[in-house]
Design a protein around this motif. Structure first.
Motif, mmCIF file in Angstrom:
data_model
loop_
_atom_site.group_PDB
_atom_site.id
_atom_site.type_symbol
_atom_site.label_atom_id
_atom_site.label_comp_id
_atom_site.label_asym_id
_atom_site.label_seq_id
_atom_site.Cartn_x
_atom_site.Cartn_y
_atom_site.Cartn_z
ATOM 1 N N TRP A 182 27.492 0.902 -5.577
ATOM 2 C CA TRP A 182 26.963 1.145 -4.245
ATOM 3 C C TRP A 182 26.432 2.576 -4.106
ATOM 4 C CZ3 TRP A 182 29.280 4.959 -1.372
ATOM 5 C CH2 TRP A 182 30.586 5.313 -1.712
ATOM 6 N N VAL A 183 27.008 3.509 -4.884
ATOM 7 C CA VAL A 183 26.462 4.864 -4.888
ATOM 8 C C VAL A 183 25.075 4.866 -5.528
ATOM 9 C CG1 VAL A 183 26.785 7.224 -5.717
ATOM 10 C CG2 VAL A 183 28.756 5.907 -4.938
ATOM 11 N N ALA A 184 24.923 4.088 -6.605
ATOM 12 C CA ALA A 184 23.595 3.957 -7.225
ATOM 13 C C ALA A 184 22.599 3.385 -6.221
ATOM 14 C CB ALA A 184 23.679 3.072 -8.463
ATOM 15 N N GLY A 185 23.041 2.436 -5.415
ATOM 16 C CA GLY A 185 22.157 1.863 -4.396
ATOM 17 C C GLY A 185 21.748 2.885 -3.351
ATOM 18 N N VAL A 223 17.729 13.259 -7.615
ATOM 19 C CA VAL A 223 18.565 12.062 -7.480
ATOM 20 C C VAL A 223 19.353 11.821 -8.765
ATOM 21 C CG1 VAL A 223 18.455 9.548 -7.311
ATOM 22 C CG2 VAL A 223 17.183 10.963 -5.705
ATOM 23 N N ILE A 224 18.714 11.974 -9.918
ATOM 24 C CA ILE A 224 19.423 11.794 -11.183
ATOM 25 C C ILE A 224 20.535 12.824 -11.318
ATOM 26 C CG2 ILE A 224 19.187 11.949 -13.695
ATOM 27 C CD1 ILE A 224 16.366 10.795 -13.377
ATOM 28 N N THR A 225 20.263 14.054 -10.931
ATOM 29 C CA THR A 225 21.281 15.105 -10.977
ATOM 30 C C THR A 225 22.447 14.780 -10.054
ATOM 31 O OG1 THR A 225 19.561 16.733 -11.474
ATOM 32 C CG2 THR A 225 21.650 17.577 -10.656
ATOM 33 N N ALA A 226 22.132 14.263 -8.863
ATOM 34 C CA ALA A 226 23.200 13.857 -7.941
ATOM 35 C C ALA A 226 24.042 12.739 -8.546
ATOM 36 C CB ALA A 226 22.588 13.411 -6.619
ATOM 37 N N TRP A 227 23.406 11.814 -9.250
ATOM 38 C CA TRP A 227 24.144 10.713 -9.881
ATOM 39 C C TRP A 227 25.055 11.226 -10.995
ATOM 40 C CZ3 TRP A 227 25.779 5.980 -9.407
ATOM 41 C CH2 TRP A 227 26.157 5.242 -10.533
ATOM 42 N N ILE A 228 24.571 12.140 -11.802
ATOM 43 C CA ILE A 228 25.415 12.730 -12.853
ATOM 44 C C ILE A 228 26.628 13.386 -12.216
ATOM 45 C CG2 ILE A 228 25.499 14.456 -14.686
ATOM 46 C CD1 ILE A 228 23.810 12.013 -15.375
ATOM 47 N N SER A 229 26.414 14.048 -11.101
ATOM 48 C CA SER A 229 27.510 14.727 -10.408
ATOM 49 C C SER A 229 28.568 13.742 -9.931
ATOM 50 C CB SER A 229 26.964 15.524 -9.220
ATOM 51 O OG SER A 229 27.996 16.087 -8.451
ATOM 52 N N VAL A 230 28.154 12.677 -9.255
ATOM 53 C CA VAL A 230 29.118 11.754 -8.660
ATOM 54 C C VAL A 230 29.711 10.803 -9.690
ATOM 55 C CG1 VAL A 230 27.581 9.831 -8.031
ATOM 56 C CG2 VAL A 230 29.479 10.448 -6.523
ATOM 57 N N SER A 231 29.060 10.634 -10.843
ATOM 58 C CA SER A 231 29.575 9.698 -11.844
ATOM 59 C C SER A 231 30.815 10.229 -12.553
ATOM 60 C CB SER A 231 28.482 9.375 -12.876
ATOM 61 O OG SER A 231 28.150 10.521 -13.637
ATOM 62 N N TYR A 232 31.013 11.540 -12.548
ATOM 63 C CA TYR A 232 32.202 12.147 -13.153
ATOM 64 C C TYR A 232 33.310 12.270 -12.102
ATOM 65 C CZ TYR A 232 29.881 13.420 -17.518
ATOM 66 O OH TYR A 232 29.248 13.389 -18.745
ATOM 67 N N THR A 288 22.445 13.531 -0.735
ATOM 68 C CA THR A 288 21.956 13.586 -2.113
ATOM 69 C C THR A 288 21.784 15.029 -2.563
ATOM 70 O OG1 THR A 288 20.779 11.504 -1.769
ATOM 71 C CG2 THR A 288 20.098 12.843 -3.640
ATOM 72 N N LEU A 289 21.252 15.860 -1.688
ATOM 73 C CA LEU A 289 21.048 17.263 -2.017
ATOM 74 C C LEU A 289 22.391 17.966 -2.246
ATOM 75 C CD1 LEU A 289 18.615 19.118 -2.347
ATOM 76 C CD2 LEU A 289 18.874 19.780 0.044
ATOM 77 N N LEU A 290 23.405 17.616 -1.465
ATOM 78 C CA LEU A 290 24.735 18.200 -1.643
ATOM 79 C C LEU A 290 25.299 17.854 -3.017
ATOM 80 C CD1 LEU A 290 27.310 19.617 -0.614
ATOM 81 C CD2 LEU A 290 27.993 17.431 0.404
ATOM 82 N N LEU A 291 25.180 16.597 -3.412
ATOM 83 C CA LEU A 291 25.689 16.186 -4.725
ATOM 84 C C LEU A 291 24.964 16.919 -5.842
ATOM 85 C CD1 LEU A 291 26.059 12.332 -4.218
ATOM 86 C CD2 LEU A 291 27.903 13.982 -4.535
ATOM 87 N N ALA A 292 23.655 17.062 -5.720
ATOM 88 C CA ALA A 292 22.885 17.745 -6.753
ATOM 89 C C ALA A 292 23.275 19.218 -6.843
ATOM 90 C CB ALA A 292 21.395 17.596 -6.476
ATOM 91 N N CYS A 293 23.434 19.864 -5.690
ATOM 92 C CA CYS A 293 23.817 21.275 -5.685
ATOM 93 C C CYS A 293 25.239 21.479 -6.196
ATOM 94 C CB CYS A 293 23.693 21.847 -4.275
ATOM 95 S SG CYS A 293 21.990 21.980 -3.676
ATOM 96 N N ALA A 294 26.095 20.480 -5.983
ATOM 97 C CA ALA A 294 27.494 20.598 -6.416
ATOM 98 C C ALA A 294 27.648 20.519 -7.924
ATOM 99 C CB ALA A 294 28.328 19.507 -5.742
ATOM 100 N N LEU A 295 26.662 19.953 -8.619
ATOM 101 C CA LEU A 295 26.813 19.736 -10.063
ATOM 102 C C LEU A 295 27.096 21.032 -10.807
ATOM 103 C CD1 LEU A 295 26.652 17.813 -12.496
ATOM 104 C CD2 LEU A 295 24.202 18.302 -12.596
#
Length: 829
Positions: free
Chosen positions: A135-138, A359-368, A296-303
């Motif tokens: 659902w995060v991917a969605g 978006v890809i960077t945000a996904w890498i962040s949340v996938s871990y 999404t921007l928060l997740l990317a910045c958090a990486l």
């Protein structure tokens, strides 16, 4: 019980969120089809809706011409380059299932479906890069499709949305190349996205190459594996582009033969404006629409602050995003992104690539396992700095910061719930979806309103177009003569929209020979020569075999037009056939005077061009601007000349923006401002005899008035010239989707002239066609009376050859792969 499949579920969720959000935003703005406000802004109404109407006509067998020739526009133009630029997306075919008078709705549905498909494609890509919650991917897939570039800019440039779909698909093809899978499907995928829209596909290919490079770097594969993967990737892209060559090469050559259009140097936007465009509810035409959703921007910045992510991967992705962001602002990389040509309009068309990387960077962040408090605080601090920097920009609106704060708090709350376990996953999903959809819908609605205020726009199909189309259909006599849908246009591509065979044409591929020829004859244009207009003139109508012309009021939807209560009428004139025969010997070359140029192409003298005197309102003389023009500023002027008795007075002032009036006759609008806008030659009324021709000119901007501005037309001479062309012209004419065939009177000698612009690709009697003052020509046949001229779009043969080679390479790849699998079943596909 069916097995749950995470990837299809993620794709479906992303598509659903995207479609709902776009429609909700448009509904909130009361934009078509949810309210009275048109969405046909800029080129959407002027180009893309009319071209999709042309596609509808082709699909239903009702078009004048075919895939090669468009007989409706520009007196006959090449259509394959337009098809490849605007209409080769698979989604475009959907317009055929709608009624023709609902073409605006059809284009809207196609637009929403493209956005939803881009969301689904990204949602499928993300789990292929690294596993994670479906659902995060969605949600992240929808964030990509709802980025500012998509909902603000590409929404009215629907062919760009094929690039939005292309980026995740090409990244997926890169993954297949890296792992050695799907060696047949991958080139086919590349071919489809490049044929759909090569311009944005090129940008998407650059982005996918960068993603693949980071994947090779972070996966720590040995050098031999990296080398094999790179070879497979290059082969995949090369074969795929080769398969699309039958479309791509004609498109590229069509661009080469097009009129130059705008030429602007790149000027980077201020960094405060760039930061502001990361936030919701901002708008500007010359800055990158970077909004991607605060969550999404928060997740990317958090990486960058997330210790659970390996350092190599953390900094590779963060560095890639930063590097691409900087490349948007640097001249050399700006040119690289845009295929080494600065765009005529928005200079940040590659912004969707950066959105995809975020978006890809945000996904890498949340996938871990999701970012912890340290990462969230670090990412939040970066967002606060972005918001603070954006405060110095004038692009921030009263809605920007409230939406930003609400999105940030909601995203933090959702991520905290995710960290607490699966029991809160549903609530976290609702919060993230709500924040993303809310911000994107608000940004969409805000942009809808801003575009109406800042860009030219056009009414959707309605009563005006219906009456115009009915008038054209009622008098259509093609190919015996042309029917022009009228000088008072609704869009710059009226012949495509309402029918007929007129001069009007607006495209990225408007031929230079068409623009220059019509300009020499006194025609008008906008868009710096890319949008040529119909010329309401009896001499040019005779030259181009226009036997019927629709005349009507100015479009009341355009606020710049003066009120006009004239009814729609159709005038019929005796016209020569499409194919005429001129005496032996070459014509007089074009000069500066459009009156003399018309006579040269007609082959007869029909004008008197008197000397003129231009005076200011106070009676003072007006200074010359060089040897040919008067220089005028804002104000009222009097232009005086003498015409023979029983003349019709015409006015040619291409560089004047204002109005003209002959005596107490009707006022004529003039909208010239060279080189961007050129006012056409206008009919003023009957004149001549002992009384002088006195024209009152009103100029609202600085401009010019030619010394030979007045032309006095003798209708009797014109009628005699037309009768002569009819007598010696073709006795029968047959047009097709790729040429024209004509029967000439026995014993014809001299030059056969076809009333069509001599664009590249014409051949007659087995040899390249001649150029007769911009028109297609060939010597009269020495034996027989038949003339055959065919049109083949430049590059078609080369494209077919390259495409055939790519098919052969694909077959070899398939055979080799099949044999390899038989020898080693463990090798996979």
């Amino acid at each position: 019980m069916p097995t749950f499949r995470p990837r299809p579920a993620a794709a479906g969720l992303a598509a659903l969120i995207t479609a709902f959000t776009v429609c909700a935003g448009d509904a909130a703005a009361r934009s078509f089809p949810f309210g009275p406000h048109t969405r046909s802004v800029n080129d959407l109404g002027n180009q893309f809706v009319p071209f999709h109407t042309r596609l509808w006509d082709l699909l239903h067998g009702k078009a004048d011409g075919g895939l090669f020739l468009n007989w409706s526009s520009g007196y006959g133009t090449s259509f394959l380059p337009d098809l490849g630029t605007y209409l080769t997306s698979p989604f475009a075919l959907l317009v055929g299932v709608f009624p023709r008078d609902r073409i605006d709705l059809a284009v809207y549905v196609v637009t929403v479906l493209k956005m939803a498909s881009a969301a689904a494609a990204m949602a499928c890509l993300l789990p292929a890069l690294r596993s994670g919650r479906w659902w995060v991917a969605g949600v992240l897939g929808s964030a990509y499709a709802l980025c500012g570039w998509s909902v603000i800019e590409a929404s009215y440039n629907p062919m760009w949305l094929d690039g939005l779909i292309a980026l995740p698909l090409l990244c997926l093809a890169g993954e297949w190349a890296r792992t050695g899978r799907h060696r047949i499907a991958a080139p086919l995928l590349v071919a489809v996205v490049w044929a759909a829209n090569f311009y944005t596909a090129y940008m998407a290919t650059l982005g996918a190459a960068l993603v693949l490079a980071v994947r090779f770097f972070t996966e720590r594969e040995d050098r031999r594996a990296v080398g094999r993967g790179l070879v497979r990737a290059v082969r995949t892209v090369g074969v795929g582009i080769g398969l699309a060559a039958p479309v791509l090469i004609p498109v590229c050559l069509g661009t080469k033969h097009a009129y130059p259009g705008w030429d602007r140097a790149f000027a980077p936007a201020s960094w405060t404006d760039v930061l502001a465009r990361l936030l919701p509810s901002t708008y500007s035409f010359f800055t990158p629409a970077l909004f991607i959703g605060t969550g999404t921007l928060l997740l990317a910045c958090a990486l960058a602050f997330q210790r659970s992510v390996p350092r190599r991967e953390r900094w590779a992705w963060a560095g890639l995003v930063a590097g691409v962001a900087l490349s948007l602002q640097w001249g050399p990389t700006h040119l690289l992104w845009h295929a080494f040509a600065t765009p005529n309009g928005s200079p940040y068309r590659q912004t969707f690539v950066l959105a995809g990387l975020v978006v890809i960077t945000a996904w890498i962040s949340v996938s871990y396992e999701g970012p912890g408090w340290r990462a969230l605080l670090g990412g939040g601090a970066v967002l606060v700095l972005i918001a603070a920097g954006a405060g110095f920009s004038g692009l921030v609106t009263r809605w920007t910061y409230p939406l930003f704060a609400a999105g940030l708090l909601t995203a933090v709350g959702a991520l905290v719930l995710v960290a607490r376990g699966r029991r809160f996953a549903a609530l976290a999903a609702v919060l993230l979806i709500g924040a993303q959809a809310g911000q994107a819908a608000a940004t969409t609605a805000f942009a809808d309103r801003q575009k109406l205020n800042r860009l030219d726009h056009y009414a959707p199909w309605g009563e005006r177009q219906r009456i115009q189309a009915a008038a054209v259909a009622g008098t259509d006599g093609w190919p015996r003569y042309r029917t022009d849908p009228g000088r008072e246009q609704t869009t710059a591509n009226d012949p495509l929209l309402v029918g007929g065979q007129g001069a009007a044409y607006y495209s990225s591929h408007t031929p230079a020979v068409l623009t220059r020829t019509l300009g020499a004859l006194g025609g008008g244009w906008t868009s710096n020569g890319r949008a040529v207009q119909s010329l309401d003139n009896p001499v040019t109508d005779a030259i181009f075999s226009v036997g019927a012309r629709v005349r009507g009021p100015r479009d009341p939807y355009q606020v710049g037009n003066a009120p006009d209560d004239r009814p729609v009428t159709v005038s019929a004139e005796v016209a020569p056939p499409l194919v005429t025969v001129r005496p032996p010997g070459g014509p007089v070359p074009y000069g500066r005077s459009p009156y003399r140029n018309q006579e040269a192409l007609l082959g007869s003298t029909v004008y008197t061009v008197p000397k003129t005197v231009l005076r200011a309102a106070d009676g003072g003389a007006v200074a010359d601007r060089g040897p040919y023009d008067y220089r005028v500023g804002r104000g009222t002027y009097t232009l005086t000349a003498h015409c023979p008795a029983a003349s019709e007075a015409y006015l040619w002032t291409p560089g004047l923006f204002g109005s003209a009036r002959l005596g107490r006759g009707p006022e004529v609008e003039l909208k010239g401002q060279l080189p961007a806008r050129r006012a056409p030659m206008e009919h003023l009324g009957s004149a001549g005899g002992s009384a002088p021709v006195v024209v009152t000119l009103t100029s609202v901007r600085e401009g010019t008035v030619p010394h030979e501005a007045i032309g006095c037309l003798d209708r009797t001479r014109l009628a005699s010239a037309v009768a002569g062309l009819k007598r010696t012209g073709a006795t029968a004419v047959h047009v097709s989707a790729d040429g024209i065939r004509a029967q000439l009177p026995p014993g014809s000698t001299g030059t056969v002239v076809i009333a069509a612009p001599r664009i590249a690709g014409w051949s007659c009697q087995g040899r390249p066609a001649d150029n007769y003052l911009g028109l297609v020509a060939t010597p009269a046949p020495a034996h027989g009376t038949t003339v055959n001229c065919t049109f083949r779009p430049p590059g078609l043969r080369a494209g077919a050859a390259v495409g055939a080679g790519a098919v052969l390479a694909l077959l070899v790849t398939g055979v080799w792969g099949a044999r390899r699998r038989r020898r080693d079943p463990a090798s996979g596909n």
